[in-house]
Each structure stands twice: as C-alpha cells, then as structure tokens.
Design a protein around this motif. Sequence first.
Motif, PDB file in Angstrom:
ATOM      1  N   VAL A  76       1.013   1.432 -10.536  1.00 55.79           N
ATOM      2  CA  VAL A  76       2.198   0.604 -10.730  1.00 55.79           C
ATOM      3  C   VAL A  76       1.789  -0.770 -11.253  1.00 55.79           C
ATOM      4  O   VAL A  76       0.768  -1.329 -10.845  1.00 55.79           O
ATOM      5  N   GLU A  77       2.595  -1.325 -12.147  1.00 53.37           N
ATOM      6  CA  GLU A  77       2.390  -2.701 -12.603  1.00 53.37           C
ATOM      7  C   GLU A  77       2.786  -3.652 -11.487  1.00 53.37           C
ATOM      8  O   GLU A  77       3.625  -3.325 -10.641  1.00 53.37           O
ATOM      9  N   ASP A  78       2.232  -4.869 -11.533  1.00 52.79           N
ATOM     10  CA  ASP A  78       2.539  -5.814 -10.465  1.00 52.79           C
ATOM     11  C   ASP A  78       4.019  -6.203 -10.443  1.00 52.79           C
ATOM     12  O   ASP A  78       4.590  -6.439  -9.382  1.00 52.79           O
ATOM     13  N   LYS A  79       4.670  -6.240 -11.590  1.00 49.71           N
ATOM     14  CA  LYS A  79       6.102  -6.571 -11.626  1.00 49.71           C
ATOM     15  C   LYS A  79       6.922  -5.505 -10.909  1.00 49.71           C
ATOM     16  O   LYS A  79       7.890  -5.816 -10.213  1.00 49.71           O
ATOM     17  N   GLN A  80       6.531  -4.240 -11.081  1.00 51.55           N
ATOM     18  CA  GLN A  80       7.230  -3.160 -10.394  1.00 51.55           C
ATOM     19  C   GLN A  80       7.017  -3.252  -8.886  1.00 51.55           C
ATOM     20  O   GLN A  80       7.936  -3.009  -8.111  1.00 51.55           O
ATOM     21  N   VAL A  81       5.817  -3.604  -8.485  1.00 50.20           N
ATOM     22  CA  VAL A  81       5.526  -3.760  -7.058  1.00 50.20           C
ATOM     23  C   VAL A  81       6.404  -4.863  -6.479  1.00 50.20           C
ATOM     24  O   VAL A  81       6.981  -4.706  -5.396  1.00 50.20           O
ATOM     25  N   GLN A  82       6.536  -5.967  -7.198  1.00 43.79           N
ATOM     26  CA  GLN A  82       7.364  -7.075  -6.740  1.00 43.79           C
ATOM     27  C   GLN A  82       8.814  -6.652  -6.563  1.00 43.79           C
ATOM     28  O   GLN A  82       9.463  -7.002  -5.576  1.00 43.79           O
ATOM     29  N   GLU A  83       9.317  -5.878  -7.531  1.00 50.36           N
ATOM     30  CA  GLU A  83      10.707  -5.428  -7.457  1.00 50.36           C
ATOM     31  C   GLU A  83      10.925  -4.464  -6.298  1.00 50.36           C
ATOM     32  O   GLU A  83      11.909  -4.571  -5.564  1.00 50.36           O
ATOM     33  N   VAL A 136       0.841  -1.202   0.000  1.00 50.44           N
ATOM     34  CA  VAL A 136       0.000   0.000   0.000  1.00 50.44           C
ATOM     35  C   VAL A 136       0.876   1.251   0.000  1.00 50.44           C
ATOM     36  O   VAL A 136       0.607   2.209  -0.730  1.00 50.44           O
ATOM     37  N   ARG A 137       1.959   1.250   0.794  1.00 52.58           N
ATOM     38  CA  ARG A 137       2.861   2.404   0.797  1.00 52.58           C
ATOM     39  C   ARG A 137       3.479   2.626  -0.572  1.00 52.58           C
ATOM     40  O   ARG A 137       3.615   3.758  -1.034  1.00 52.58           O
ATOM     41  N   ILE A 138       3.850   1.544  -1.246  1.00 50.57           N
ATOM     42  CA  ILE A 138       4.424   1.643  -2.597  1.00 50.57           C
ATOM     43  C   ILE A 138       3.395   2.244  -3.548  1.00 50.57           C
ATOM     44  O   ILE A 138       3.702   3.149  -4.325  1.00 50.57           O
TER      45      ILE A 138
END
Length: 140
Positions: free
Chosen positions: A17-24, A8-10
Amino acid sequence: GQLGARIVRILLDKKLVEDKQVQEIALAPPKEVRQVIVDMYKGGYIQLQEVPRTSERKPTESIYLWGVDMHKLHHTLMDVLYKATRNLRARLEMESRALNELGQSDPSYAKQHERLGFVQDRFNASIVQLDQFIMMFQSF
C-alpha cells in the motif's frame, strides 16, 4: 502503539500500500501516520518496495509501497523479546551486585535489601511474562 498496530493490520490485509492509502484507511493525521511508518521501517517491522514508473528508475518518478513480511516481522519481534529478557536479567544482576558491594555494615543496607526484594519480584515477574510471550511466538 495503537496506531502502529492499526497500520500493520492494514498492511497485512492489503499486502502492498502507498502511504497515502494507509493514511486514508487508518483515519489518522498524515504526519502521525508517516512518522509511525518511518519508525516501524527503521525498526524492521515493515518493508518498503520501490516500483519504478519508467525504465530510468528515478526515485522521484517511482511509487513506494509499504508492506509486511511476516517471516521478518516474526524474527524482529523475537529479537526484541530476547533483548528485553537479556536486559532485565542484566539489570537484576546489577542490582544484586550493588547491594553486595554496599555491605551489611552500611546503615542503609536493610532498606536497600528490602528494595532489592521488591525489585527482584518485579523483574522476575516480567521475565516470566516475556518467556511466555517468547513461547507463544515460537509456536506461532
């Protein structure tokens, strides 16, 4: 949990944001991040926005971006707090009714009455704490 708060902070920081960016950014295993994102989406805490790459709007050719709508998040959290308070009050009422149905002549009444006092104290403390959270969120 902790990963959900981090996500949530991200999303609040990056907007969409794309999910891949969230993962990174979250530095967590992809499966775990994906599962938390899906759970938060189902719970209404985050939103999904489809951005088509072509004018045909094919789902396979679209980009999916995750984000947080603070107004909706606030509403969802308030709803969860109200439901938790309602459930605690209902459970407290049920516990009291069960003791009344047992009757004072029952041999286990004294033990159950003592247990009910302990349960009432715990439930009332939880209700007060939830009420404080609700007041905090209402002024937020």
